[in-house]
Design an enzyme around this catalytic site. Sequence first.
Site, PDB file in Angstrom:
ATOM      1  N   CYS B  53       1.113   9.412   5.154  1.00 15.25           N
ATOM      2  CA  CYS B  53      -0.161   9.655   5.838  1.00 15.25           C
ATOM      3  C   CYS B  53      -0.987  10.705   5.098  1.00 15.25           C
ATOM      4  O   CYS B  53      -2.214  10.606   5.012  1.00 15.25           O
ATOM      5  CB  CYS B  53       0.070  10.125   7.271  1.00 15.25           C
ATOM      6  SG  CYS B  53       0.976   8.944   8.252  1.00 15.25           S
ATOM      7  N   ARG B 130      -0.065   1.501  10.668  1.00 17.70           N
ATOM      8  CA  ARG B 130      -1.261   1.754   9.850  1.00 17.70           C
ATOM      9  C   ARG B 130      -2.247   0.602  10.027  1.00 17.70           C
ATOM     10  O   ARG B 130      -2.103  -0.441   9.375  1.00 17.70           O
ATOM     11  CB  ARG B 130      -0.872   1.891   8.374  1.00 17.70           C
ATOM     12  CG  ARG B 130       0.101   2.995   8.129  1.00 17.70           C
ATOM     13  CD  ARG B 130       0.498   3.132   6.669  1.00 17.70           C
ATOM     14  NE  ARG B 130       1.727   3.897   6.593  1.00 17.70           N
ATOM     15  CZ  ARG B 130       1.794   5.209   6.742  1.00 17.70           C
ATOM     16  NH1 ARG B 130       0.702   5.914   6.928  1.00 17.70           N
ATOM     17  NH2 ARG B 130       2.946   5.831   6.676  1.00 17.70           N
TER      18      ARG B 130
END
Lengths: 72, 216
Positions: B53, B130
């Site tokens: 991330c 995601r």
Amino acid sequence: MACVSPDGKPTESGAKMLRALRAGSKFPEEVAQETGLPLFRVRSGLRELSQADLVVEKTGKYEITDKGTALV
Amino acid sequence: MEETKEQIGHMPRIGEMAPAFEAVTTHGMLKLEDFKGSWLILFSHPADFTPVCTTEFMAFAKIYPELQKRGVELLGLSVDSVSSHIAWARNVEEKTGVKIPFPIIADLNKEVSLAFGMIHPGQSKTETVRCVFIIDPNQKIRTILYYPLSTGRNMDEILRLIDALQTTDKHGVATPANWRPGDKVVVPPPNTQEMAEERLKQGYECIDWYLCKKKL
């Protein structure tokens, strides 16, 4: 709150928006252009300033209140 | 065990209006409608202070100026708190010099995650996978991408998608495989035999009547 601090005073971006309204009422798009802030920030910021009675919305345009003027 | 609808939420589809929301973000309370008139990339990540991330946020920050040139705003999301988002963004800036310029939703109650189908219990029951939602200026969903927790997203592809969608809207054309700005575009297929015959006389580069390309 992004535009109004817990003590009721405008943040830097809030003050920018209030100053942009000192010359007269404006649409959010005009405030965004004058302040250089993204339009989404201006829309949410004006909503917050309105909840704090620092600006008032009339038919899509925002104008600064006496309370708002006293803070910038 | 079968997952309940409450655990998965709604799965929006391309062509549907994006579900409206009002959410706490690192830039204050934001509503979806605040972005009306701009393109918006709403993307989720599993958790703050995690390695993949962090690389993605740095990459999104890097393409942000290019997105802004195209009239696109970015809005991140995870189920972490605003304090966590702020601490993470400050840490990224301190350690790498990259400032995160876009807002991040703190979706602690998972309201937005569930409305956009961002929780995939097969991957994680608590974290968002995601996702990338490309939402047009009329707030219609135009693209949906889902990536697994283990794979970071490709920023070139996201920019390419924006360029392709904006080209389609502006010129009423489609874009072929691996299209890049400047490449030839695909002329929409004809609806009648007459149009098919006329098309072959119009100077397009045609493989046959149903596959014609042109330069913009």
